[in-house]
Enzyme design. Structure first.
Site, PDB file in Angstrom:
ATOM      1  N   GLU A   1      -2.286  -7.184   7.341  1.00 46.38           N
ATOM      2  CA  GLU A   1      -1.023  -7.082   8.068  1.00 46.38           C
ATOM      3  C   GLU A   1      -1.131  -7.862   9.375  1.00 46.38           C
ATOM      4  O   GLU A   1      -2.219  -8.233   9.807  1.00 46.38           O
ATOM      5  CB  GLU A   1      -0.696  -5.609   8.328  1.00 46.38           C
ATOM      6  CG  GLU A   1       0.632  -5.352   8.994  1.00 46.38           C
ATOM      7  CD  GLU A   1       1.835  -5.851   8.195  1.00 46.38           C
ATOM      8  OE1 GLU A   1       2.074  -7.074   8.198  1.00 46.38           O
ATOM      9  OE2 GLU A   1       2.542  -5.031   7.592  1.00 46.38           O
TER      10      GLU A   1
ATOM     11  N   HIS B   1       0.832  -1.209   0.000  1.00 49.51           N
ATOM     12  CA  HIS B   1       0.000   0.000   0.000  1.00 49.51           C
ATOM     13  C   HIS B   1       0.868   1.262   0.000  1.00 49.51           C
ATOM     14  O   HIS B   1       2.045   1.228   0.342  1.00 49.51           O
ATOM     15  CB  HIS B   1      -0.912   0.005   1.228  1.00 49.51           C
ATOM     16  CG  HIS B   1      -0.166   0.005   2.525  1.00 49.51           C
ATOM     17  ND1 HIS B   1       0.393   1.153   3.074  1.00 49.51           N
ATOM     18  CD2 HIS B   1       0.147  -0.996   3.378  1.00 49.51           C
ATOM     19  CE1 HIS B   1       1.007   0.864   4.209  1.00 49.51           C
ATOM     20  NE2 HIS B   1       0.876  -0.446   4.418  1.00 49.51           N
TER      21      HIS B   1
END
Length: 186
Positions: free
Chosen positions: A81, A8
């Site tokens: 994550e 990202h």
């Protein structure tokens, strides 16, 4: 058939050196610019499907890519994550001073490391590799792009390359990484 992983774009937490874990941290202005550059880079790669972590920073990046390439992003929670538990929201410097051994284990992606009150790298690796195996088995979905997180990319490369992920330690925001093909029978 390839699977590409992309980290990202930058967030304020990335810039400040803070653990984000599963917090809904959005991209900052730099991160949105990085996501636009990633979207442009992705136009040069064959992609049949777009996947992403459901965390805000990955979804925002995937939405920017999707607007450029015309594919809708599909969320997959297994690409999230690591759950950073008690370290969530805290600075790297603070944790390094408080728990130098734990921080060193985090930095080298020690598979036995577990965030206090959170997830272990071994647990995260197992869910990431299961998600990648499921995606790889869907031939109609390949080649695929997965917008995810540095930890996801590091652990996937470590598992596929049979190393500790040292070569993937510093994966810049909005980087694009093509995974090696899994070994036969894997």
């Amino acid at each position: 058939m390839s699977i590409h992983l992309a980290r990202h774009g930058q967030t304020a937490y990335n810039h400040e050196g803070r653990f984000q874990g599963h917090l809904p941290v959005p991209l900052d202005d730099t991160g949105r610019e990085q996501a636009a550059a990633l979207a442009e880079a992705v136009t040069k790669v064959e992609i049949a499907t777009l996947w992403c972590s459901p965390l805000a920073r990955a979804r925002e990046t995937a939405d920017i890519v999707a607007a450029r390439i015309g594919l809708p992003p599909h969320e997959e929670a297994r690409f999230a994550e690591t759950e950073t538990g008690d370290w969530t929201g805290r600075s790297f410097a603070e944790i390094k001073a408080e728990d130098p051994e734990g921080f060193a284990r985090f930095q080298r992606s020690d598979p036995t490391f577990r965030y206090p009150g959170g997830e272990s790298f071994a647990e995260q690796s197992a869910r990431v590799m299961a998600a990648l195996a499921d995606l790889h088995a869907r031939h109609d979905a390949l080649p695929a792009l997965v917008v995810c997180h540095r930890g996801v990319i590091r652990l996937a490369l470590a598992a596929l390359l049979g190393d500790d992920g040292e070569g993937a330690k510093e994966i810049a925001n909005a980087s694009l990484v093509t995974l090696p093909e899994p070994a036969a029978g894997a």
